[in-house]
Design an enzyme around this catalytic site. Structure first.
Site, PDB file in Angstrom:
ATOM      1  N   THR A   7      50.515  42.150  39.910  1.00 32.02           N
ATOM      2  CA  THR A   7      51.850  43.379  39.295  1.00 32.02           C
ATOM      3  C   THR A   7      52.516  43.918  40.754  1.00 32.02           C
ATOM      4  O   THR A   7      51.676  44.111  41.423  1.00 32.02           O
ATOM      5  CB  THR A   7      51.221  44.268  38.287  1.00 32.02           C
ATOM      6  OG1 THR A   7      52.351  45.246  38.072  1.00 32.02           O
ATOM      7  CG2 THR A   7      50.114  44.818  38.983  1.00 32.02           C
ATOM      8  N   GLY A  11      51.762  51.930  38.467  1.00 32.41           N
ATOM      9  CA  GLY A  11      51.098  52.710  37.476  1.00 32.41           C
ATOM     10  C   GLY A  11      49.918  51.671  36.695  1.00 32.41           C
ATOM     11  O   GLY A  11      48.932  51.953  36.334  1.00 32.41           O
ATOM     12  N   ASP A  69      52.046  41.782  30.762  1.00 36.74           N
ATOM     13  CA  ASP A  69      53.382  42.317  30.316  1.00 36.74           C
ATOM     14  C   ASP A  69      53.446  43.274  29.210  1.00 36.74           C
ATOM     15  O   ASP A  69      52.494  43.056  28.390  1.00 36.74           O
ATOM     16  CB  ASP A  69      54.057  40.980  29.966  1.00 36.74           C
ATOM     17  CG  ASP A  69      55.848  41.340  29.994  1.00 36.74           C
ATOM     18  OD1 ASP A  69      56.331  41.487  31.024  1.00 36.74           O
ATOM     19  OD2 ASP A  69      56.490  41.087  29.054  1.00 36.74           O
ATOM     20  N   PHE A 150      53.076  56.864  33.648  1.00 34.22           N
ATOM     21  CA  PHE A 150      54.370  56.463  33.959  1.00 34.22           C
ATOM     22  C   PHE A 150      55.220  55.789  32.839  1.00 34.22           C
ATOM     23  O   PHE A 150      54.977  55.888  31.818  1.00 34.22           O
ATOM     24  CB  PHE A 150      54.029  55.273  35.179  1.00 34.22           C
ATOM     25  CG  PHE A 150      53.462  53.932  34.344  1.00 34.22           C
ATOM     26  CD1 PHE A 150      54.362  52.768  34.214  1.00 34.22           C
ATOM     27  CD2 PHE A 150      52.121  53.876  34.238  1.00 34.22           C
ATOM     28  CE1 PHE A 150      53.984  51.710  33.377  1.00 34.22           C
ATOM     29  CE2 PHE A 150      51.729  52.628  33.566  1.00 34.22           C
ATOM     30  CZ  PHE A 150      52.520  51.415  33.147  1.00 34.22           C
ATOM     31  N   ASP A 153      55.502  57.032  29.013  1.00 31.36           N
ATOM     32  CA  ASP A 153      54.482  58.029  28.599  1.00 31.36           C
ATOM     33  C   ASP A 153      54.879  59.370  28.152  1.00 31.36           C
ATOM     34  O   ASP A 153      54.378  59.952  27.293  1.00 31.36           O
ATOM     35  CB  ASP A 153      53.573  58.121  29.990  1.00 31.36           C
ATOM     36  CG  ASP A 153      52.627  56.886  29.766  1.00 31.36           C
ATOM     37  OD1 ASP A 153      52.593  56.070  28.969  1.00 31.36           O
ATOM     38  OD2 ASP A 153      51.888  56.582  30.812  1.00 31.36           O
TER      39      ASP A 153
HETATM   40  P1  ITT Z   1      55.018  43.797  36.816  1.00 32.04           P
HETATM   41  O1  ITT Z   1      55.999  43.034  36.213  1.00 32.04           O
HETATM   42  O2  ITT Z   1      55.396  43.658  38.279  1.00 32.04           O
HETATM   43  O3  ITT Z   1      53.771  44.039  36.468  1.00 32.04           O
HETATM   44  P2  ITT Z   1      57.128  45.847  35.653  1.00 32.04           P
HETATM   45  O4  ITT Z   1      57.021  47.419  35.425  1.00 32.04           O
HETATM   46  O5  ITT Z   1      58.243  44.866  35.764  1.00 32.04           O
HETATM   47  O6  ITT Z   1      55.853  45.470  36.398  1.00 32.04           O
HETATM   48  P3  ITT Z   1      57.236  44.960  32.765  1.00 32.04           P
HETATM   49  O7  ITT Z   1      58.211  44.036  33.031  1.00 32.04           O
HETATM   50  O8  ITT Z   1      55.674  44.499  31.893  1.00 32.04           O
HETATM   51  O9  ITT Z   1      56.360  45.427  33.958  1.00 32.04           O
HETATM   52  O10 ITT Z   1      57.749  46.042  32.144  1.00 32.04           O
HETATM   53  C1  ITT Z   1      57.023  46.980  31.343  1.00 32.04           C
HETATM   54  C2  ITT Z   1      57.699  48.240  31.079  1.00 32.04           C
HETATM   55  O11 ITT Z   1      57.399  48.927  29.911  1.00 32.04           O
HETATM   56  C3  ITT Z   1      57.255  49.399  32.311  1.00 32.04           C
HETATM   57  O12 ITT Z   1      57.996  49.263  33.379  1.00 32.04           O
HETATM   58  C4  ITT Z   1      57.402  50.702  31.377  1.00 32.04           C
HETATM   59  O13 ITT Z   1      58.816  50.827  31.455  1.00 32.04           O
HETATM   60  C5  ITT Z   1      56.891  50.201  30.157  1.00 32.04           C
HETATM   61  N1  ITT Z   1      55.553  50.438  30.160  1.00 32.04           N
HETATM   62  C6  ITT Z   1      54.441  49.356  29.667  1.00 32.04           C
HETATM   63  N2  ITT Z   1      53.245  50.004  29.942  1.00 32.04           N
HETATM   64  C7  ITT Z   1      53.449  51.274  29.956  1.00 32.04           C
HETATM   65  C8  ITT Z   1      52.683  52.310  29.822  1.00 32.04           C
HETATM   66  O14 ITT Z   1      51.347  52.407  29.724  1.00 32.04           O
HETATM   67  N3  ITT Z   1      53.096  53.674  29.907  1.00 32.04           N
HETATM   68  C9  ITT Z   1      54.301  53.916  29.790  1.00 32.04           C
HETATM   69  N4  ITT Z   1      55.394  52.952  30.068  1.00 32.04           N
HETATM   70  C10 ITT Z   1      54.993  51.830  30.025  1.00 32.04           C
END
Ligand code: ITT
Length: 203
Positions: A7, A11, A69, A150, A153
């Site tokens: 990743t 966060g 994801d 992050f 949240d």
């Molecule tokens: P990687 O693909 O590099 O892992 P990313 O941020 O691009 O990082 P995603 O495509 O899975 O990851 O996007 C998930 C989004 O959903 C993330 O950027 C947040 O905006 C939201 N999200 C996921 N988990 C969360 C959490 O625990 N708390 C708050 N927002 C979250």
């Protein structure tokens, strides 16, 4: 065994480390290999996108790679932003801007139910994989509150705790979150997988 945490999200990385470190495996990061992969998330489901990321990193580095994801699914928005959570509003918005856009898009409705979803895929160099899923149910708050965690949240309200996810300590968040739930299921599957492999190698 060594695992790559596949990743680029700091966060997520912190939460994955906190939950996986106690298992005793060595955890490495893409940065340790000077690797920055901009994986295009073309899947239609969390699982497809997690698999895509895990496989690409595993192929690039050659060690088991764990990807998450995840996203926020809002009932009043028909499950959106869902797999588009990061790119909501067209992409490039900060976490604060994403929260404000979401609040605006649900301001006229009393239907506040939402859930966070996380799918973890671990891809192994021999083509094998482990998949685990976690969810966390809550509501969309009326305004941003808290500065922990992050992403969304600060607008994800947990009625049973009377707090948003951003008002929890990291330990409290991990104990109830979608990612915590997925990683606990993943840890159980991984223990079973490694035990089976050890037994096979002893025969
Ligand atoms: P990687 O693909 O590099 O892992 P990313 O941020 O691009 O990082 P995603 O495509 O899975 O990851 O996007 C998930 C989004 O959903 C993330 O950027 C947040 O905006 C939201 N999200 C996921 N988990 C969360 C959490 O625990 N708390 C708050 N927002 C979250």
């Amino acid at each position: 065994m060594t695992f790559l945490l596949a990743t680029e999200n700091i966060g997520k990385l912190r939460e994955m480390r906190e939950l996986l470190a106690p298992l005793g495996y060595e955890l490495v990061l893409p940065a340790d290999f000077g690797l920055v992969l901009d994986v295009e998330e073309t899947g239609e489901t969390f699982e497809e996108n997690a698999r895509l990321k895990a496989k690409i990193y595993c192929a690039a580095i050659g060690i088991p790679s764990i990807a998450d994801d995840s996203g926020l699914c809002v009932d009043a928005l028909g499950g959106e932003p869902g797999v588009h959570s990061k790119r909501y509003g067209g992409g490039g918005l900060s976490d604060g801007e994403l929260c404000e856009l979401l609040l605006k898009n649900v301001e006229s409705t009393e239907q506040r139910a939402a859930k966070f979803v996380s799918v973890i895929v671990c891809a192994f160099p021999d083509g094998g994989e482990l998949v685990a899923t976690g969810e966390c149910f809550g509501e969309i708050a009326r305004e941003r509150r808290g500065d922990g965690g992050f992403g969304y949240d600060p607008v994800f309200y947990l009625p049973q705790l009377g707090k948003t996810m951003a008002q929890l300590t990291p330990e409290e968040k991990n104990s109830i979150s979608h990612r915590g739930n997925a990683l606990r299921e993943f840890a159980a599957k991984l223990t079973e997988y490694t035990t089976m492999n050890d037994e096979r190698n002893l025969k």
